[in-house]
Design an enzyme around this catalytic site. Structure first.
Site, mmCIF file in Angstrom:
data_model
loop_
_atom_site.group_PDB
_atom_site.id
_atom_site.type_symbol
_atom_site.label_atom_id
_atom_site.label_comp_id
_atom_site.label_asym_id
_atom_site.label_seq_id
_atom_site.Cartn_x
_atom_site.Cartn_y
_atom_site.Cartn_z
ATOM 1 N N CYS A 79 -4.024 48.597 6.196
ATOM 2 C CA CYS A 79 -3.151 49.545 6.919
ATOM 3 C C CYS A 79 -2.841 49.050 8.321
ATOM 4 O O CYS A 79 -2.793 49.830 9.277
ATOM 5 C CB CYS A 79 -3.770 50.945 6.977
ATOM 6 S SG CYS A 79 -4.125 51.633 5.372
ATOM 7 N N HIS A 124 -3.966 50.515 13.628
ATOM 8 C CA HIS A 124 -3.904 51.015 12.255
ATOM 9 C C HIS A 124 -2.578 51.773 12.119
ATOM 10 O O HIS A 124 -2.114 52.365 13.091
ATOM 11 C CB HIS A 124 -5.091 51.959 12.046
ATOM 12 C CG HIS A 124 -5.271 52.438 10.637
ATOM 13 N ND1 HIS A 124 -4.511 53.451 10.101
ATOM 14 C CD2 HIS A 124 -6.141 52.062 9.678
ATOM 15 C CE1 HIS A 124 -4.921 53.674 8.861
ATOM 16 N NE2 HIS A 124 -5.900 52.839 8.577
ATOM 17 N N ASP A 169 -7.930 55.896 19.901
ATOM 18 C CA ASP A 169 -8.237 56.026 18.477
ATOM 19 C C ASP A 169 -9.679 55.546 18.275
ATOM 20 O O ASP A 169 -9.953 54.348 18.255
ATOM 21 C CB ASP A 169 -7.248 55.175 17.666
ATOM 22 C CG ASP A 169 -7.569 55.192 16.183
ATOM 23 O OD1 ASP A 169 -8.567 55.825 15.791
ATOM 24 O OD2 ASP A 169 -6.821 54.544 15.418
ATOM 25 N N LYS A 205 -15.971 58.408 8.155
ATOM 26 C CA LYS A 205 -16.362 57.057 8.569
ATOM 27 C C LYS A 205 -17.685 57.076 9.321
ATOM 28 O O LYS A 205 -18.127 56.050 9.860
ATOM 29 C CB LYS A 205 -15.279 56.437 9.453
ATOM 30 C CG LYS A 205 -13.979 56.141 8.700
ATOM 31 C CD LYS A 205 -13.025 55.385 9.581
ATOM 32 C CE LYS A 205 -11.607 55.408 9.083
ATOM 33 N NZ LYS A 205 -11.370 54.601 7.875
ATOM 34 N N GLN A 221 -12.855 53.958 14.337
ATOM 35 C CA GLN A 221 -13.850 52.926 14.029
ATOM 36 C C GLN A 221 -14.967 52.867 15.059
ATOM 37 O O GLN A 221 -16.094 52.479 14.733
ATOM 38 C CB GLN A 221 -13.179 51.545 13.946
ATOM 39 C CG GLN A 221 -12.217 51.383 12.790
ATOM 40 C CD GLN A 221 -12.885 51.435 11.421
ATOM 41 O OE1 GLN A 221 -14.083 51.253 11.275
ATOM 42 N NE2 GLN A 221 -12.085 51.704 10.404
HETATM 43 N N1 7TS Z 1 -7.629 54.463 13.005
HETATM 44 C C1 7TS Z 1 -8.358 53.416 12.641
HETATM 45 C C2 7TS Z 1 -8.724 52.378 13.652
HETATM 46 C C3 7TS Z 1 -8.794 53.316 11.316
HETATM 47 O O1 7TS Z 1 -9.530 52.274 10.960
HETATM 48 C C4 7TS Z 1 -8.429 54.316 10.388
HETATM 49 C C5 7TS Z 1 -8.803 54.234 8.935
HETATM 50 C C6 7TS Z 1 -7.690 55.398 10.834
HETATM 51 C C7 7TS Z 1 -7.299 55.441 12.151
HETATM 52 C C8 7TS Z 1 -7.292 56.514 9.947
HETATM 53 O O2 7TS Z 1 -8.396 57.232 9.520
HETATM 54 P P1 7TS Z 1 -8.205 58.378 8.432
HETATM 55 O O3 7TS Z 1 -9.569 58.911 8.209
HETATM 56 O O4 7TS Z 1 -7.283 59.358 9.022
HETATM 57 O O5 7TS Z 1 -7.632 57.726 7.216
HETATM 58 N N2 7TS Z 1 -9.108 52.941 8.482
HETATM 59 C C9 7TS Z 1 -9.273 52.553 7.220
HETATM 60 C C10 7TS Z 1 -9.578 51.233 6.881
HETATM 61 O O6 7TS Z 1 -9.709 50.328 7.681
HETATM 62 N N3 7TS Z 1 -9.694 51.146 5.530
HETATM 63 O O7 7TS Z 1 -9.477 52.348 5.019
HETATM 64 C C11 7TS Z 1 -9.216 53.242 6.038
#
Ligand code: 7TS
Length: 413
Positions: A364, A121, A198, A224, A201
């Site tokens: 992303c 990501h 990371d 999430k 997910q």
């Molecule tokens: N890492 C992964 C694997 C992710 O899927 C996401 C967000 C992030 C980091 C970042 O998370 P955040 O809460 O800091 O934004 N992924 C997604 C997505 O797949 N669609 O919207 C956000």
């Protein structure tokens, strides 16, 4: 086994209709819906306990502090990390930036290497680009297979004595791929590199054990995993946090301040400058309690059952291209695909009209899109409240999209 009918009653938003149809929410990789227990925790905090933490001598401040620190203890238990090693941030992105900047600026120099994968990501890519630019370190990338897996051998090939840090996703937000994290950690540590995993997910969807993984840093996002937006987690070895300089300066993170210098608070507070999202962290604790009651092994089992069903039904849609591993043991419930001759955004729009919420776009992960040879995909992503009937609604809506754009629905045979 999850009692999904009962679980669904905890989520007020699932009773909504969208464009006159019952909502089918399949955008869980972007953010999940919230159970009333989490929503009520926010309301209770703001209506009964609201105060700033760690500083007040009054009853409300003590209640708020106890609840906030209680959520930290619960997060540490949930991840099997040490409480002193759990830092609350705004999101997973900020947690990665925190580590990349606070550790990277002090420890990376020209000639050092940062090893990532092709399927990160942007939030596990761009922070490393920034720290590479600042320090002169080089970025290296492990390639994925054509079906979107990360093989240990391919990581071994790019890991060198110059590798100082390895950062990779435990579950791809596009392909669903689960990476062989524990093995990669051993490999990286054998080369003397630190490892950031990371878990944005993975942590919501499967049991993740920080100590068993053996990594140095693990990040996740509350939103999430049934929690509010605005709360992220960085779990790290406390001694690593202690060795790092602060990321942000301000109130709360100091021990003493002179006009021209300051000393730092103990970890984890050294990394929590300013007033945090107190209510959000407390409500995140409720989300963790909810997941603990269900049991993460059951949550994972439900994801595997539903993903297996979805992959079977989707594979039978004429003209579909599915991305990512087909074996549900190797993947989570984010399923990306394209329909021949249709733009993913058009598919997403027709699906929305049918009440089915998915994401269409690059998710992303632009370098991964290039690796797959596409500009974008449609992504359906499942969570613990989704059902087989909802997968059926998705498939019907895809057929409706094909009919709407009048694509030849060639038989798959
Ligand atoms: N890492 C992964 C694997 C992710 O899927 C996401 C967000 C992030 C980091 C970042 O998370 P955040 O809460 O800091 O934004 N992924 C997604 C997505 O797949 N669609 O919207 C956000």
């Amino acid at each position: 086994m999850l009692d999904v009918t009962r679980i669904r009653q905890d989520f007020p938003i699932l009773a909504r209709r969208v464009h006159g149809k019952p909502l089918v929410y399949l955008d869980n990789a972007a953010t999940t819906q919230k159970p009333r227990q989490v929503i009520e925790a926010l309301v209770t905090y703001y209506s009964q306990h609201n105060a700033n933490i760690h500083r007040g001598l009054h009853a409300l401040a003590e209640e708020a502090t106890a609840a906030y620190e209680g959520a930290r203890e619960r997060a540490a238990r949930f991840l099997n990390a040490q409480t002193r090693g759990v830092v609350f941030t705004r999101n997973a992105t900020e947690a990665i930036n925190l580590f990349a900047q606070a550790w990277g600026r002090a420890n990376l120099k020209p000639g050092d290497e940062i090893l990532l994968t092709e399927m990160e990501h942007h939030s596990n890519l761009v922070p490393w680009q920034l720290v590479a630019q600042a320090t002169g370190a080089q970025l290296r990338f492990a390639q994925i297979t054509d079906d979107g897996r990360l093989e240990v051998e391919r990581v071994r090939r790019v890991l060198t004595p110059k590798t100082k840090v390895v950062a990779f996703t435990l579950m791809s937000n596009v392909l669903g791929t689960i990476t062989p994290a524990a093995e990669l950690v051993r490999l990286a540590h054998a080369q003397g590199a630190l490892v950031l995993v990371d878990g944005a997910q993975a942590v919501p969807h499967m049991p993740v054990d920080f100590a068993a993984l053996g990594c140095d840093v693990l990040v996740a996002s509350a939103h999430k995993m049934l929690g509010p937006t605005g709360v992220g987690v960085l779990a790290a070895r406390p001694d690593l946090l202690e060795s790092m300089e602060p990321f942000l300066g301000g109130g709360e993170m100091i021990a003493d301040v002179q006009l021209t210098s300051a000393t730092w608070n103990e970890v984890p507070w050294k990394f929590e400058a300013g007033t945090p999202h107190i209510g959000g962290v407390i409500a995140f604790g409720e989300a963790l309690a909810y997941l603990e009651r269900l049991g993460m092994a059951n949550v994972r089992q439900h994801a595997m059952d539903l993903t297996r069903y979805a992959l079977e039904r989707l594979a039978a849609v004429p003209g579909i291209m599915l991305y990512g591993p087909r074996d549900v043991v190797q993947r989570g419930g984010a399923v990306s695909f394209n329909l021949e001759g249709l733009h993913p955004h058009d598919v997403g729009t027709v699906l929305d009209g049918e009440g089915v919420a998915v994401r269409a776009g690059h998710h992303c992960a632009k370098p991964l899109m290039r690796r797959l040879g596409v500009a974008a995909t449609v992504r359906a992503s499942f969570y613990l409240y989704n059902t087989r009937e909802e997968v059926d609604r998705l498939v019907e809506a895809l057929r409706a999209a094909q009919a709407f754009f009048n694509r030849p629905v060639r038989s798959a045979a």
